[in-house]
Design a protein around this motif. Structure first.
Motif, PDB file in Angstrom:
ATOM      1  N   GLY A   1       0.753  -1.302   0.062  1.00 41.95           N
ATOM      2  CA  GLY A   1      -0.082  -0.075   0.073  1.00 41.95           C
ATOM      3  C   GLY A   1       0.722   1.340   0.047  1.00 41.95           C
ATOM      4  O   GLY A   1       0.673   2.119  -0.730  1.00 41.95           O
ATOM      5  N   PHE A   2       1.954   1.351   0.669  1.00 44.84           N
ATOM      6  CA  PHE A   2       2.923   2.413   0.767  1.00 44.84           C
ATOM      7  C   PHE A   2       3.520   2.778  -0.462  1.00 44.84           C
ATOM      8  O   PHE A   2       3.571   3.757  -0.847  1.00 44.84           O
ATOM      9  N   SER A   3       3.924   1.675  -1.108  1.00 45.60           N
ATOM     10  CA  SER A   3       4.442   1.656  -2.355  1.00 45.60           C
ATOM     11  C   SER A   3       3.630   2.392  -3.453  1.00 45.60           C
ATOM     12  O   SER A   3       4.021   3.087  -4.407  1.00 45.60           O
TER      13      SER A   3
ATOM     14  N   ALA B   1       3.245   9.990  -9.697  1.00 44.31           N
ATOM     15  CA  ALA B   1       2.767  10.302 -11.011  1.00 44.31           C
ATOM     16  C   ALA B   1       1.852  11.490 -11.018  1.00 44.31           C
ATOM     17  O   ALA B   1       1.886  12.143 -12.049  1.00 44.31           O
ATOM     18  N   ALA B   2       1.240  12.032  -9.828  1.00 40.42           N
ATOM     19  CA  ALA B   2       0.246  13.012  -9.864  1.00 40.42           C
ATOM     20  C   ALA B   2       1.428  14.383  -9.883  1.00 40.42           C
ATOM     21  O   ALA B   2       0.808  15.318 -10.475  1.00 40.42           O
ATOM     22  N   ARG B   3       2.735  14.152  -9.387  1.00 43.98           N
ATOM     23  CA  ARG B   3       3.709  15.510  -9.605  1.00 43.98           C
ATOM     24  C   ARG B   3       3.872  15.595 -11.020  1.00 43.98           C
ATOM     25  O   ARG B   3       4.318  16.993 -11.269  1.00 43.98           O
ATOM     26  N   GLY B   4       4.199  14.614 -11.734  1.00 43.56           N
ATOM     27  CA  GLY B   4       4.425  14.735 -13.220  1.00 43.56           C
ATOM     28  C   GLY B   4       5.744  14.671 -13.682  1.00 43.56           C
ATOM     29  O   GLY B   4       6.778  14.373 -13.221  1.00 43.56           O
TER      30      GLY B   4
ATOM     31  N   ALA C   1       1.766   6.575  -6.967  1.00 43.97           N
ATOM     32  CA  ALA C   1       0.651   7.432  -7.480  1.00 43.97           C
ATOM     33  C   ALA C   1       0.918   8.855  -7.076  1.00 43.97           C
ATOM     34  O   ALA C   1       0.607   9.824  -7.976  1.00 43.97           O
ATOM     35  N   LYS C   2       1.446   8.971  -6.020  1.00 46.64           N
ATOM     36  CA  LYS C   2       1.921  10.587  -5.697  1.00 46.64           C
ATOM     37  C   LYS C   2       2.998  11.037  -6.538  1.00 46.64           C
ATOM     38  O   LYS C   2       2.780  12.434  -7.107  1.00 46.64           O
TER      39      LYS C   2
END
Length: 55
Positions: free
Chosen positions: A42-44, A52-55, A49-50
């Motif tokens: 879950g942490f990984s 990927a959201a930054r870009g 996702a974090k």
């Protein structure tokens, strides 16, 4: 190979997975390791996702 054969094998496989899961969760030591692995997973996934959201 017929649809009935595939469905029969799927049911057998699901029953086998359920039996293995019941045995694993019945043992407290294995249950701790399963939980630790799921938390790590879950942490990984959260980190990916974090990022990927930054870009």
């Amino acid at each position: 190979m017929t649809v009935a054969t595939v469905l029969g094998n799927t049911t057998t496989l699901a029953a086998l997975v359920k039996d293995v899961w019941d045995i694993m969760t019945g043992n407290p030591v294995l249950l701790v390791f399963i939980c630790a692995g799921l938390v790590t997973l879950g942490f990984s996934m959260f980190r990916k996702a974090k990022r990927a959201a930054r870009g």
